[in-house]
Design a protein around this motif. Structure first.
Motif, PDB file in Angstrom:
ATOM      1  N   LEU B  82       7.310   3.275  -1.738  1.00  0.00           N
ATOM      2  CA  LEU B  82       6.432   2.880  -0.642  1.00  0.00           C
ATOM      3  C   LEU B  82       5.308   3.870  -0.396  1.00  0.00           C
ATOM      4  O   LEU B  82       5.446   5.074  -0.595  1.00  0.00           O
ATOM      5  CB  LEU B  82       7.251   2.724   0.642  1.00  0.00           C
ATOM      6  CG  LEU B  82       8.212   1.540   0.674  1.00  0.00           C
ATOM      7  CD1 LEU B  82       9.057   1.606   1.910  1.00  0.00           C
ATOM      8  CD2 LEU B  82       7.435   0.249   0.617  1.00  0.00           C
ATOM      9  N   GLU B  83       4.212   3.320   0.101  1.00  0.00           N
ATOM     10  CA  GLU B  83       3.060   4.129   0.443  1.00  0.00           C
ATOM     11  C   GLU B  83       3.215   4.664   1.869  1.00  0.00           C
ATOM     12  O   GLU B  83       3.835   4.030   2.709  1.00  0.00           O
ATOM     13  CB  GLU B  83       1.824   3.233   0.362  1.00  0.00           C
ATOM     14  CG  GLU B  83       0.527   3.945   0.555  1.00  0.00           C
ATOM     15  CD  GLU B  83      -0.630   2.963   0.706  1.00  0.00           C
ATOM     16  OE1 GLU B  83      -1.631   3.132   0.026  1.00  0.00           O
ATOM     17  OE2 GLU B  83      -0.488   2.022   1.508  1.00  0.00           O
ATOM     18  N   ILE B  84       2.638   5.845   2.114  1.00  0.00           N
ATOM     19  CA  ILE B  84       2.582   6.344   3.492  1.00  0.00           C
ATOM     20  C   ILE B  84       1.115   6.389   3.898  1.00  0.00           C
ATOM     21  O   ILE B  84       0.276   6.889   3.157  1.00  0.00           O
ATOM     22  CB  ILE B  84       3.184   7.752   3.617  1.00  0.00           C
ATOM     23  CG1 ILE B  84       4.571   7.799   2.964  1.00  0.00           C
ATOM     24  CG2 ILE B  84       3.287   8.164   5.074  1.00  0.00           C
ATOM     25  CD1 ILE B  84       5.197   9.167   3.004  1.00  0.00           C
ATOM     26  N   ARG B  85       0.817   5.864   5.071  1.00  0.00           N
ATOM     27  CA  ARG B  85      -0.583   5.821   5.526  1.00  0.00           C
ATOM     28  C   ARG B  85      -0.835   6.871   6.599  1.00  0.00           C
ATOM     29  O   ARG B  85       0.081   7.251   7.332  1.00  0.00           O
ATOM     30  CB  ARG B  85      -0.898   4.434   6.078  1.00  0.00           C
ATOM     31  CG  ARG B  85      -0.930   3.348   5.008  1.00  0.00           C
ATOM     32  CD  ARG B  85      -1.413   2.037   5.603  1.00  0.00           C
ATOM     33  NE  ARG B  85      -0.653   1.700   6.802  1.00  0.00           N
ATOM     34  CZ  ARG B  85       0.492   1.029   6.780  1.00  0.00           C
ATOM     35  NH1 ARG B  85       1.005   0.634   5.642  1.00  0.00           N
ATOM     36  NH2 ARG B  85       1.121   0.752   7.904  1.00  0.00           N
ATOM     37  N   ASP B  86      -2.108   7.294   6.681  1.00  0.00           N
ATOM     38  CA  ASP B  86      -2.546   8.221   7.725  1.00  0.00           C
ATOM     39  C   ASP B  86      -1.638   9.437   7.846  1.00  0.00           C
ATOM     40  O   ASP B  86      -1.079   9.714   8.904  1.00  0.00           O
ATOM     41  CB  ASP B  86      -2.583   7.520   9.098  1.00  0.00           C
ATOM     42  CG  ASP B  86      -3.669   6.471   9.122  1.00  0.00           C
ATOM     43  OD1 ASP B  86      -4.631   6.626   8.354  1.00  0.00           O
ATOM     44  OD2 ASP B  86      -3.527   5.508   9.893  1.00  0.00           O
ATOM     45  N   VAL B  87      -1.493  10.156   6.744  1.00  0.00           N
ATOM     46  CA  VAL B  87      -0.633  11.334   6.811  1.00  0.00           C
ATOM     47  C   VAL B  87      -1.363  12.426   7.570  1.00  0.00           C
ATOM     48  O   VAL B  87      -2.515  12.756   7.252  1.00  0.00           O
ATOM     49  CB  VAL B  87      -0.275  11.817   5.395  1.00  0.00           C
ATOM     50  CG1 VAL B  87       0.613  13.032   5.479  1.00  0.00           C
ATOM     51  CG2 VAL B  87       0.391  10.714   4.622  1.00  0.00           C
ATOM     52  N   PHE B 117      -4.715  13.747   5.680  1.00  0.00           N
ATOM     53  CA  PHE B 117      -4.653  13.532   4.242  1.00  0.00           C
ATOM     54  C   PHE B 117      -4.860  12.084   3.835  1.00  0.00           C
ATOM     55  O   PHE B 117      -4.841  11.765   2.648  1.00  0.00           O
ATOM     56  CB  PHE B 117      -3.305  14.016   3.696  1.00  0.00           C
ATOM     57  CG  PHE B 117      -3.175  15.513   3.682  1.00  0.00           C
ATOM     58  CD1 PHE B 117      -4.146  16.286   3.057  1.00  0.00           C
ATOM     59  CD2 PHE B 117      -2.099  16.148   4.282  1.00  0.00           C
ATOM     60  CE1 PHE B 117      -4.033  17.672   3.038  1.00  0.00           C
ATOM     61  CE2 PHE B 117      -1.987  17.522   4.265  1.00  0.00           C
ATOM     62  CZ  PHE B 117      -2.954  18.289   3.646  1.00  0.00           C
ATOM     63  N   GLY B 118      -4.993  11.211   4.790  1.00  0.00           N
ATOM     64  CA  GLY B 118      -5.195   9.808   4.426  1.00  0.00           C
ATOM     65  C   GLY B 118      -3.923   9.155   3.892  1.00  0.00           C
ATOM     66  O   GLY B 118      -2.833   9.458   4.362  1.00  0.00           O
ATOM     67  N   ASN B 119      -4.096   8.286   2.893  1.00  0.00           N
ATOM     68  CA  ASN B 119      -2.942   7.520   2.416  1.00  0.00           C
ATOM     69  C   ASN B 119      -2.307   8.153   1.177  1.00  0.00           C
ATOM     70  O   ASN B 119      -3.030   8.615   0.299  1.00  0.00           O
ATOM     71  CB  ASN B 119      -3.356   6.098   2.074  1.00  0.00           C
ATOM     72  CG  ASN B 119      -3.887   5.383   3.292  1.00  0.00           C
ATOM     73  OD1 ASN B 119      -3.832   5.928   4.398  1.00  0.00           O
ATOM     74  ND2 ASN B 119      -4.401   4.197   3.094  1.00  0.00           N
ATOM     75  N   THR B 153       3.257  13.862   9.719  1.00  0.00           N
ATOM     76  CA  THR B 153       3.582  12.523  10.213  1.00  0.00           C
ATOM     77  C   THR B 153       2.809  11.510   9.392  1.00  0.00           C
ATOM     78  O   THR B 153       1.794  11.844   8.789  1.00  0.00           O
ATOM     79  CB  THR B 153       3.176  12.357  11.694  1.00  0.00           C
ATOM     80  OG1 THR B 153       1.804  12.713  11.808  1.00  0.00           O
ATOM     81  CG2 THR B 153       4.030  13.210  12.614  1.00  0.00           C
ATOM     82  N   GLY B 154       3.327  10.305   9.364  1.00  0.00           N
ATOM     83  CA  GLY B 154       2.624   9.255   8.643  1.00  0.00           C
ATOM     84  C   GLY B 154       3.232   7.912   8.958  1.00  0.00           C
ATOM     85  O   GLY B 154       4.342   7.833   9.474  1.00  0.00           O
ATOM     86  N   LYS B 155       2.487   6.873   8.679  1.00  0.00           N
ATOM     87  CA  LYS B 155       3.009   5.529   8.925  1.00  0.00           C
ATOM     88  C   LYS B 155       3.382   4.897   7.605  1.00  0.00           C
ATOM     89  O   LYS B 155       2.708   5.104   6.601  1.00  0.00           O
ATOM     90  CB  LYS B 155       1.952   4.661   9.605  1.00  0.00           C
ATOM     91  CG  LYS B 155       1.690   5.031  11.039  1.00  0.00           C
ATOM     92  CD  LYS B 155       0.579   4.133  11.568  1.00  0.00           C
ATOM     93  CE  LYS B 155      -0.135   4.817  12.722  1.00  0.00           C
ATOM     94  NZ  LYS B 155      -1.521   4.331  12.857  1.00  0.00           N
ATOM     95  N   SER B 156       4.441   4.123   7.636  1.00  0.00           N
ATOM     96  CA  SER B 156       4.795   3.429   6.403  1.00  0.00           C
ATOM     97  C   SER B 156       5.380   2.076   6.734  1.00  0.00           C
ATOM     98  O   SER B 156       5.847   1.849   7.840  1.00  0.00           O
ATOM     99  CB  SER B 156       5.807   4.237   5.613  1.00  0.00           C
ATOM    100  OG  SER B 156       6.968   4.405   6.387  1.00  0.00           O
TER     101      SER B 156
END
Lengths: 397, 419
Positions: B82-87, B117-119, B153-156
């Motif tokens: 999975l990708e992590i967004r908005d790290v 760091f972005g995605n 932190t990041g969203k996934s």
């Protein structure tokens, strides 16, 4: 006297005798005595002979003399056949024969002539046979569990049939498996965790169940009937279908490997039956008592604490013991949720031990004894409460 | 007046039941529904871990320049899928140090460094460096810097929460999973286990209902298998039945009942020659059923005994006057009195045996022809690590269970109508 009754009597009593003698022989053999043959034919013949003699002699002899006479004959013949045996073997055989002769003493020629005598004979001996056999079959695994925990790996492999315990050895040697599981495998910690989880489950379950049961038993509210019928249906749903979703959710919430997570699950799974058992009891408490309390301006909290609780101690103890037992014995969730040895319960710890093929079996059995003894003690001591709990919460499997 | 009273009563009732209902709902009902959701997804065990941005901090001094320090962060996405967004990244700097040539994704604000760091794609890796320049020339303890952990932190996406559904799992359940084999094993196990425990329950209840010396002791002993912990009992039986060093095999061989040891838990079939015909007995399954009967007949015993003790003595006395023997008494008085209990017991035990997991799992692990549906749930979910498949099998179990319950309540209702 009927022939049919006579044949039934002679055959079934000698089969009963054979089973008694065989169980005794097996137990003796497990003490390391060599014994290769149960001598089925000879024992049955002897049994038939004794039972027929019993009919012939009838009441001409005092029953004590008669029994001693039979017992002596049998012991001598048996001693001649099996040859060198320790003297306590023969004493045991003698005692069994005395017991047997006293049992067949009541059958005489008149008795066997009466109506249904063949059926009665069969029923009588089946009862005796059943008592002996069931006790043996049920207690034997427990006996084996206990004995194995006192043996050494080498002794177990040399002769798996030697159940004798050498009491002459050092105390530390005798209880070595127990020392090992407590020192090396940290069983002390697991006992604490299991106790904490089980007692915790009991307390939390009661805290949730008592108010809910009171509401179901006494108060009127929308959805009450639906709730009380759904309690049992919910209870029928097995743990195995809950496991995967709970595992995923608990993993994501970080509740796996925590004793708290286990406590929540145990509480939830025992709650329905706890509520069911308690509300049934609360209904049997006379309403007048509460009406008086309402007059005294007690609120529901006061009513539960001051009136309901003191009156339902027996029911609450039943529920508490039952829930304790379920939580203590629970295995599936502890297998799923715990994989860090620091948070194992006893059951999970034993399963973990057995996963290593190198673990000597006496350690496994010592662990099993440690997990079994508390429940059996509690059960024997509080049997009355637990039995009513078991019958009410019967569906738990 | 009474209106307000009943309102208060209602409110009180809801307050009292709410905690219990909430707990039962979230731990029992929610998972049952969640199973439906998961069973339509392709989820493996590894997918349920939420992807996390991670950073390993390494501090290095620079040889030529003692006033400078290099801090390397080994950044990575913990997930392989999975990708992590908005790290977002945040770390504390030592007081007397200032970063130089800072990466353009970062900025410094009062001793703290913030980066965006972005995605991050799945398996993403980066060695991120910061060069630190001492402002006062003082030495700094490298360990001290290391102990301060960066925050990321990041969203996934949660694979469980997206709306991609598939029928794959159910197709597999029914067509690739030897489904009918599973089903027949489960029914075989359930049916014989239930009938056996009830038969032995009747026998023992009949025994204990008579007067003899040691009766109360006997009653306790009969319940031991039921109250003992399953783990301890299953392992004891495993040792007892072991083909080589087990007590039972050695006993039987000692008395020449058998010539070769029987692998009671590890052998699928045993061929028995019976009057010239060869019968194939499912050996391991039979052993597991016997264990099951041994462990659960006490429950039947308890129920039936309770019922027997409630049968009026006059019935038996009257029968005796009429000249009935023990057998007639049993078939004409005892059996009709306990049929209701037996039918309830049958239903309850049937449902519970159908779902039995621990006993088989501990004894054979589902090998040698003892794989039942509940064992399959565990195998699919945790051995093969296919959570979706495990859930699909669970759904099949729940569906069958609902059918059983429906039949059960229909029959109970019918019985109630008749009386």
């Amino acid at each position: 006297m009927k022939t049919k009754s006579l044949i039934y009597y002679a055959l079934i009593s000698s089969i009963f005798l054979f089973s008694l003698v065989s169980i005794w022989k097996i137990l003796v053999m497990l003490q390391g005595v060599e014994l290769k043959n149960l001598n089925f034919a000879i024992i049955i013949t002897l049994g038939i002979a004794i039972s027929l003699l019993n009919l012939l002699i009838g009441e001409k002899l005092n029953y004590l003399i008669k029994s001693t006479f039979f017992a002596l004959i049998f012991t001598f013949v048996d001693g001649y056949i099996v040859q060198v045996m320790p003297i306590w073997y023969n004493i045991g055989i003698f005692a069994i024969l005395i017991f047997y002769s006293l049992k067949i003493n009541k059958y005489n020629q008149e008795y066997l002539a009466s109506e249904h005598s063949s059926q009665i004979v069969v029923f009588d001996f089946l009862t005796l046979f059943g008592i002996v056999l069931f006790s043996f079959v049920i207690l034997f695994p427990f006996y084996m569990m206990l004995i194995t925990s006192f043996k050494t790996q080498a002794a177990l492999l040399i002769n798996p049939l030697d159940f004798s315990i050498n009491f002459n050895q050092d105390f530390k040697e005798l209880f070595k498996s127990y020392f090992v599981i407590f020192d090396t495998y940290k069983f002390g910690r697991y006992i604490l965790i299991s106790t904490f989880v089980s007692v915790g489950t009991v307390i939390v379950t009661l805290l949730f169940a008592i108010p809910a049961a009171y509401a179901v038993a006494r108060l009127n509210f929308f959805g009450k009937n639906f709730l009380s019928t759904s309690i049992l249906i919910i209870y029928m749903f097995p743990a195995i279908v809950l496991v995967i979703p709970l595992y995923t959710v608990f993993s994501q919430l970080g509740l796996r490997n925590s004793v708290g997570g286990l406590l929540i699950v145990y509480t939830a799974t025992t709650l329905p039956v706890a509520i069911y058992m308690l509300q049934g009891y609360f209904r049997s408490i006379p309403k007048e008592l509460e009406e008086a309390a309402i007059m005294d301006k007690l609120n529901w909290f006061g009513i539960i604490i001051k009136i309901i609780l003191p009156l339902s101690i027996p029911a609450i103890s039943s529920v508490a013991l039952y829930v304790f037992m379920i939580a203590w014995n629970e295995f599936l969730f502890s297998l799923m949720f715990l994989d860090n040895p620091n948070s194992f319960t006893l059951s999970r710890a034993i399963q973990y031990l057995s996963g290593d093929a190198e673990t000597p079996r006496q350690y496994l059995m010592a662990g099993s004894v440690v997990v079994t003894i508390p429940v059996l003690l509690i059960f024997v001591y509080f049997e009355k409460y637990l039995v009513s709990g078991l019958t009410a919460g019967s569906v738990k499997g | 007046m009474s209106d307000t009273l009943s309102k208060i009563e209602k409110r009180t009732a809801y307050v009292l039941i709410l905690p219990a209902v909430f707990l039962v709902f979230s731990i029992i009902l929610f998972p049952i529904f969640a199973n439906v959701w998961i069973s339509f997804k392709e989820v493996g065990l590894k997918d349920i871990r939420i992807p996390e941005p991670r950073a390993k901090k390494i501090v290095k001094s620079i040889k030529d320049n003692p006033d400078q320090l290099k801090v390397i962060y080994k950044l990575r996405n913990s997930s392989l899928i999975l990708e992590i967004r908005d790290v977002k990244f945040q770390d504390k700097l030592p007081k007397n140090f200032k970063p130089i040539n800072l990466d353009e994704r970062c900025r410094v604000k009062s001793n703290k460094i913030y980066c965006e760091f972005g995605n991050w794609k799945a398996k993403y890796k980066e060695n991120f460096q910061i060069l630190l320049q001492s402002s006062d020339g003082k030495q700094i303890n490298k360990k001290e810097i290391k102990t301060i952990k960066p925050k990321l932190t990041g969203k996934s996406d949660n694979i469980l929460l997206n709306t991609n559904f598939t029928l794959k799992n159910f197709k597999k359940v029914f067509f690739q999973n030897e489904f009918f084999d599973l089903l027949s094993t489960t029914f075989y196990y359930t049916f014989f286990g239930t009938v056996g425990s009830i038969v032995f329950g009747i026998l023992t209840a009949q025994l204990v209902n008579q007067k003899f010396f040691g009766r109360t002791f006997m009653r306790s002993v009969l319940l031991f298998p039921y109250v003992g912990p399953v783990v301890a009992l299953a392992y004891t039986w495993e040792l007892l039945l072991d083909p080589y060093s087990g007590t039972l095999n050695n006993l039987l061989m000692n008395f020449q009942v058998i010539q070769e040891p029987l692998n009671l838990l590890g052998q699928k079939y045993l061929t028995i020659n019976f009057f010239g015909f060869d019968f194939k007995l499912r050996l391991a399954l039979t052993t597991v059923i016997i264990f099951e009967i041994w462990r659960y007949f006490p429950l039947a015993f308890l129920f039936i005994l309770a019922r027997l003790q409630a049968v009026p003595k006059e019935l038996y006395e009257a029968a005796e006057v009429d000249g009935a023997g023990p057998l007639q008494k049993f078939t004409n008085i005892t059996l009709p009195q306990i049929t209701a209990v037996i039918s309830i017991l049958f239903m309850i035990r049937f449902i519970w045996n159908f779902n039995k997991f621990e006993d088989i799992f501990l004894l054979t692990g589902g090998a040698s022809g003892t794989r039942t549906l509940p064992i399959n749930v565990y195998e699919q979910g945790f051995t093969i690590s296919d959570i979706g498949m495990g859930s699909a099998v669970s759904i099949v179990i729940v569906a069958l269970l609902l059918i059983f319950m429906f039949v059960y309540f229909k029959l109970i209702g019918k019985r109630a109508d008749e009386n």
